[in-house]
Design a protein around this motif. Structure first.
Motif, short mmCIF file in Angstrom:
data_model
loop_
_atom_site.label_atom_id
_atom_site.label_comp_id
_atom_site.label_asym_id
_atom_site.label_seq_id
_atom_site.Cartn_x
_atom_site.Cartn_y
_atom_site.Cartn_z
N ARG A 99 23.08 -0.32 7.00
CA ARG A 99 23.06 -0.70 8.40
C ARG A 99 22.19 0.24 9.23
O ARG A 99 21.49 -0.18 10.16
CB ARG A 99 24.49 -0.65 8.96
CG ARG A 99 24.63 -1.25 10.33
CD ARG A 99 25.96 -0.91 10.94
NE ARG A 99 25.98 0.46 11.43
CZ ARG A 99 26.83 0.93 12.35
NH1 ARG A 99 27.74 0.13 12.84
NH2 ARG A 99 26.80 2.18 12.74
N ASP A 100 22.18 1.52 8.88
CA ASP A 100 21.43 2.49 9.68
C ASP A 100 20.23 3.04 8.92
O ASP A 100 19.69 4.09 9.28
CB ASP A 100 22.36 3.65 10.08
CG ASP A 100 23.50 3.16 10.96
OD1 ASP A 100 23.20 2.46 11.95
OD2 ASP A 100 24.68 3.45 10.66
N TYR A 101 19.81 2.34 7.86
CA TYR A 101 18.64 2.83 7.12
C TYR A 101 17.38 2.64 7.96
O TYR A 101 17.15 1.58 8.52
CB TYR A 101 18.48 2.11 5.77
CG TYR A 101 17.35 2.72 4.98
CD1 TYR A 101 17.57 3.90 4.28
CD2 TYR A 101 16.08 2.18 5.01
CE1 TYR A 101 16.53 4.51 3.61
CE2 TYR A 101 15.03 2.79 4.33
CZ TYR A 101 15.26 3.95 3.63
OH TYR A 101 14.24 4.58 2.98
N ASN A 102 16.56 3.64 8.03
CA ASN A 102 15.33 3.55 8.80
C ASN A 102 14.39 4.66 8.40
O ASN A 102 14.84 5.70 7.92
CB ASN A 102 15.63 3.66 10.30
CG ASN A 102 14.93 2.58 11.09
OD1 ASN A 102 13.79 2.25 10.80
ND2 ASN A 102 15.61 2.03 12.08
N THR A 103 13.11 4.43 8.56
CA THR A 103 12.12 5.47 8.24
C THR A 103 10.96 5.39 9.22
O THR A 103 10.53 4.29 9.59
CB THR A 103 11.59 5.32 6.80
OG1 THR A 103 10.48 6.22 6.62
CG2 THR A 103 11.13 3.91 6.50
N LEU A 104 10.46 6.54 9.64
CA LEU A 104 9.29 6.56 10.51
C LEU A 104 8.04 6.16 9.74
O LEU A 104 7.03 5.78 10.33
CB LEU A 104 9.08 7.97 11.09
CG LEU A 104 9.83 8.32 12.36
CD1 LEU A 104 9.45 9.73 12.78
CD2 LEU A 104 9.49 7.35 13.49
N GLY A 105 8.11 6.26 8.42
CA GLY A 105 6.94 5.93 7.60
C GLY A 105 6.67 4.45 7.51
O GLY A 105 5.60 4.03 7.10
N ASN A 106 7.64 3.62 7.89
CA ASN A 106 7.44 2.17 7.95
C ASN A 106 8.44 1.60 8.95
O ASN A 106 9.51 1.13 8.57
CB ASN A 106 7.64 1.54 6.57
CG ASN A 106 7.34 0.05 6.58
OD1 ASN A 106 6.89 -0.49 7.60
ND2 ASN A 106 7.56 -0.62 5.48
N PRO A 107 8.12 1.69 10.24
CA PRO A 107 9.09 1.31 11.27
C PRO A 107 9.50 -0.16 11.20
O PRO A 107 10.48 -0.54 11.81
CB PRO A 107 8.34 1.59 12.58
CG PRO A 107 7.25 2.54 12.21
CD PRO A 107 6.87 2.19 10.82
N GLY A 108 8.77 -0.99 10.47
CA GLY A 108 9.14 -2.39 10.38
C GLY A 108 10.05 -2.70 9.20
O GLY A 108 10.37 -3.86 8.95
#
Lengths: 659, 354
Positions: A395-404
């Motif tokens: 649910r909270d997975y995210n990375t600045l390396g691929n914001p999409g």
């Protein structure tokens, strides 16, 4: 800016001083009786990109049955022959290294005689290889008729005068195991009226990349700075940004380290993209090892950074527009890939763990989550391919390396393709759901999708494609007060292409229905038909295009039709001295409740004449009359109507220079 | 408990007054959904009617809301400090606001155990007009259809590219991250000219990559700077329209390779050693030819030759140690212009030495 210019200037100076035409002293060897190679001498080293070859016949003339090969290619037809010998200048630049010249002939007795000379070449005394290829472009535009108003941006024509310049430069030097390349574009832009972002006035380095490489046997080290591409996996990082990267490869090992900006930037704004950019910077490293004769690779990736690519207050955001908030993240990823069966079954397993703060200004810190991927894919028998996948995004997975990147999704998918004779079938099935944590505050949305595409190539020059896609979405476990979700989307498509030499006809159609099966009944339909014939000839290219779309919102019972016609023409006349180019579009958008009724015609036509001749052959000046026309008619809001014609005189020049 | 009841009563009164047609401000949309875990941006339209002054006459002047407030029935979640002045004429007026719902506000609501909250603006007027928008937190898939992020790039994965004049097949891409399901409508435009329209049904709050169309190409006949945009017409409320830059140089793109038509020998034929003639047609722009011979087309050539003519005869020397009788060979010819650029190429043909 100054740093970049200094680097380019230093590079060019270094190259200029290194490059010179001369021949090193060589050892003299005995010459055979029938021929004497004057230059280059056997076992010599020659400096130059196209060293001249001079040969003298010392015995009887063999010009009538002589064959000369240079690095295995027969150059006899290009020799400048005389009774005493011949001369030859290579038609292409020689790569540095060893070269072989072989002369073969038959003597008076019919016996084959041969002479072989081997020499080594380098481009300059200091460097084995050195090249600099540059093209300068200059464009000056002067308005003859200025339109009252025009669309915004650098391409608009509501200025009186504008000058643009571009220097494209590709440079390379190589010595031994070392190689350095530098490429880029230096840009200049100015006009008499303000320019709208993201274009800016003045000189700028639009893009550049400098790479230094050391390679020896299995060892390869590379350092890059400028616009670097960092590619690992879609769940970790896949960006091209300003910054720097170091890469080290040795046999089965690979190490990589990078520091880049998180935002897309134009020119040298923000400097090199490395160093102290604490609020707009991504740093990271990866390590990989290949095992079992490169059939298995294990990689681990780490990255951390902070950035904000929202551009929320910018009129024309450069490249990206996103929700606001300074974001911060750390990601650790592990990837295991294998290929034991020669493409028949490749596998990928990936596990990624992220810490992500969607807004560093609030009291909430990092949210920790993970993403997983398991995949098997391959090609069997050359005609069947498959791709099976399981994906999980927390649910909270995210990375600045691929914001999409996706989040809060879990699902499986299977796609299969079969190519038999003239028939090609592709089937894709998937099932997924959101709310992976089963949060009782939210419903769980399930989606089932299937698509079938068929292509028939049985009729020469007339490939036919048909497609059908069905998607079902429904909510389950809805908490009290939550509106349910139940939609079904059907899409059918078809395309037919005909090619016959210079003519290509393309016809495609698509019809899609979103059926809202809840009480809202907010159905939507859309249909599109496109016809695009093209005619291509070196001196005449015609590309008309027509497209019709109709969209209907059933809940409001409003149907909107849009028609788009386009015409592109490129015609070259009088030995390509005169060129006519046209790009034009006519669009109509009309809603059946009369809420929208606009028409616009918008076109640009260039008539260009090349002044290139014996006196100006190195500049290639071109004079152009550029006509622009924009007419907008809005029957709903007549105050938006406009009718503008503009005429520009454009002078362009091209100066290529290489050394 | 008393505070919660008071706020609930206030909302009931506001809704009741709307129903009686007494409310002086109406907001569109009156209810929106925002996705959990990310900020949301929405454009709100305010319509004012029956704004009265202190003596009960239609008001003319400026009324201002000093800030906006995010709140639940029992807590304030956050404040939007941006003031909003509205011009009122004869008791009527309109205004719009691009509202950013911070991710922190959404998180505070969820941590207080609710997924519903309100956004409120109070305007300083005689009656103290109050605008209320209901907000519902959902997952990305269940949220209203909305564009959350757009990234544009060329084949080089950057937002800028430099191409030569007449460069064909220049492509750009739009990575669109969205919530919910719906019909995406938009268009690609270059320097304000619409190139093509996009109508695409999107589902399940995911990401889609839209390329520029194959026909027509992005225009590259005019040297200089060009701005390419992807404009969404029914969504992306509040997000700026991103733009790409491509620069067309004055240097012309090298012409597409022309086909060099092989004239002799016939494909697959057997040729005499004494008449090993290879011929092909030419065109303007090909001044040098490289003819290459292969035993296997996937391997390096066994022999090759340069010539400026449109024919070549295998010299007898090559039959000593390169070509053998009865063996099948393949050949092709490549044309170069004066700048040593490849301008033409023939198909691969085969022959045999008798």
């Amino acid at each position: 800016m100054r740093n970049v210019c200094l680097i380019i200037a230093a590079f060019v100076f270094f190259y200029g001083t290194a490059f010179s035409q001369e021949q090193l002293p060589v050892q003299s060897i005995p010459t055979p009786e029938w021929v004497r190679v004057i230059t280059p001498l056997d076992n010599s080293e020659v400096i130059g990109k196209k060293p001249e070859i001079k040969v003298e016949f010392t015995g009887q003339s063999v010009r009538n049955n002589l064959m000369v090969t240079f690095d295995g290619t027969d150059i006899t037809p290009l020799l400048v022959l005389s009774d005493n010998g011949f001369q030859y200048t290579p038609v292409m630049s020689l790569p540095p290294g060893f070269h072989t010249l072989v002369l073969t002939a038959f003597d008076a007795n019919g016996t084959q005689i041969q002479k072989t000379v081997t020499f080594r070449s380098r481009h300059s005394a200091m460097l084995e290889e050195a090249s600099s290829n540059n093209v300068a472009s200059v464009i000056y535009s002067q308005a003859i008729v200025t339109p009252d108003s025009s669309s915004s941006g650098a391409g608009a024509s509501d200025f009186d005068s504008r000058i643009e310049g571009n220097l494209k430069s590709d440079n390379k030097i190589k010595q031994g195991n070392w190689e350095v390349t530098l490429s880029g574009n230096v840009r200049y832009f100015d006009q008499n009226v303000p320019v709208q972002s993201p274009v800016e006035k003045g000189m700028d380095v639009a893009n550049w990349l400098m790479t230094g490489t050391y390679a020896k046997d299995s060892l390869r080290m590379q350092a890059s700075i400028g616009d670097v591409q960092v590619t690992e996996t879609s769940n970790t990082i896949n960006l091209n940004r300003k910054g720097g990267m170091l890469q080290f490869d040795y046999n089965i090992l690979q190490l990589k380290a990078f520091s880049i900006r998180s935002q897309q930037t134009f020119g040298i704004e923000g400097g090199l993209g490395i160093g102290d950019l604490s609020d707009d910077n991504i740093v990271g490293a990866s390590a990989g090892i290949k095992l079992f004769e490169n059939k298995v690779e294990f990689r681990t990736i780490y990255l951390a950074g902070e950035g904000n690519d929202s551009n929320i207050n910018v009129v024309d955001a450069f490249g990206t527009s996103n929700q606001p908030g300074d974001k911060k993240s750390e990601v650790v990823g592990f990837l295991l890939t294998s290929d034991f069966f020669q493409n028949k079954m490749k596998t990928e397993f990936e596990a990624d763990f992220s810490k992500f703060d969607a807004d560093v200004s609030d009291e909430f810190g990092y949210e920790h989550d993970s993403a997983y991927l398991a995949r098997a894919y391959g090609v069997l028998g050359g005609s069947y391919n498959y791709d099976a996948k399981y994906e999980y995004y927390g649910r909270d997975y995210n990375t600045l390396g691929n914001p999409g990147a996706l989040k809060n999704k879990e699902g499986i998918s299977l796609s299969q393709g079969l190519n038999v004779s003239n028939h090609n079938v592709f089937l894709a099935l998937s099932s997924s759901n959101d709310n992976v944590d089963s949060d009782p505050l939210f419903a769980k949305i399930h989606q089932y999708a299937g698509s079938l595409n068929y292509t028939f190539n049985g009729i020469p020059n007339l490939p036919l494609g048909l497609g059908y896609q069905k998607t079902l979405q429904e909510s389950r476990n809805e908490p009290a007060g939550t509106q349910d979700l139940n939609t079904m989307t059907d899409t059918v498509s078809a395309n037919l292409n005909y090619s016959n030499g210079k003519i290509l006809l393309g016809l495609s159609g698509l019809y899609s229905v979103l059926n809202d099966r809840t009480l809202n009944d907010a159905d939507t339909t859309t249909a599109t038909v496109t016809f695009s014939p093209t005619y291509n000839h070196p001196n005449l290219a015609l590309t008309p295009m027509f497209s019709w779309n109709s969209s209907k919102n059933e809940s409001t019972d409003v149907r909107t039709d849009s028609y788009t016609s386009g015409l592109n023409i490129l015609a070259r006349l009088f030995g390509e001295r005169l060129t006519f180019a046209l790009g034009g579009t006519y669009t109509v958008v009309k809603a059946d409740n009369d809420s929208v009724d606009t028409r616009q015609i918008n076109g640009t036509a260039d008539i260009s004449y090349s002044l290139k001749g014996d006196y100006v052959k190195y500049v290639n000046p071109v004079i152009t009359l550029r006509n622009t026309y924009v007419k907008t008619t809005d029957d709903v809001n007549p105050s938006s109507d406009s009718d503008n014609y503009g005429l520009l005189l454009v002078l362009t020049g091209t100066v290529p220079f290489s050394f | 408990m008393r505070k919660k009841a008071t706020i609930t009563l206030l909302f009931c009164l506001i809704i009741f007054s709307y129903s009686l047609g007494l409310a002086a401000v109406n907001v569109t949309p009156s209810s929106i959904s925002v996705a959990q875990g990310q900020a949301g941006t929405i454009t709100l339209q305010y319509q004012f009617t029956n704004v009265l002054d202190l003596v009960g006459s239609p008001f003319t002047g400026v009324i201002t809301s000093t800030n906006g407030t995010f709140l639940t029935t029992d807590a304030v979640l956050g404040t939007n400090p941006v003031p909003m002045p509205v011009n009122i004429t004869g008791g009527r007026g309109m205004a719009s606001e691009v509202l950013v719902v911070p991710v922190g506000v959404i998180e505070r609501a969820l941590r207080s155990g609710t997924k519903n909250f309100w956004y409120r603006r109070i305007f300083a007027s005689a009656a103290g007009e109050t605008a209320i928008v209901q907000m519902n937190i959902t997952s990305e898939s269940a949220a209203s259809f909305n564009i959350k992020r757009i990234e544009l790039y060329f084949d080089n994965r950057r937002a800028e590219v430099t191409v030569p004049k007449y460069f064909p097949k220049l492509k750009a891409y739009a990575d669109i991250r969205y919530t919910g399901s719906g019909l995406l409508e938009g268009y690609w435009e270059v320097d304000g000219r619409i190139i093509s329209r996009v109508h695409q049904m999107l589902t399940f709050g995911a990401m889609i990559t839209l390329p520029t169309p194959d026909v027509p190409d992005l225009p590259t006949f005019a040297p200089g700077t060009h701005i390419l945009r992807f404009v969404t017409t029914n969504q992306a409320a509040g997000l700026p329209t991103p733009a790409l830059i491509y620069f067309v140089t004055t240097e012309e793109y090298m012409a597409k390779k022309m086909e060099l038509v092989v004239k002799a020998p016939q494909d697959g034929s057997a040729i005499e050693r004494s008449a090993a003639l290879f011929q092909w047609g030419s065109f303007k722009g090909a001044s040098l030819f490289l003819i290459q011979y292969y035993e296997d087309v996937e391997s390096k050539p066994v022999f090759s030759a340069y010539t400026k003519k449109t024919s070549y005869v295998l010299p007898k020397q090559v039959f000593t140690n390169i070509f053998s009788s009865g063996k099948k060979y393949y050949w092709k010819v490549t044309g170069y212009n004066e700048k040593d650029n490849i301008t033409g190429e023939s198909a691969v043909k085969s022959f045999m030495i008798k």
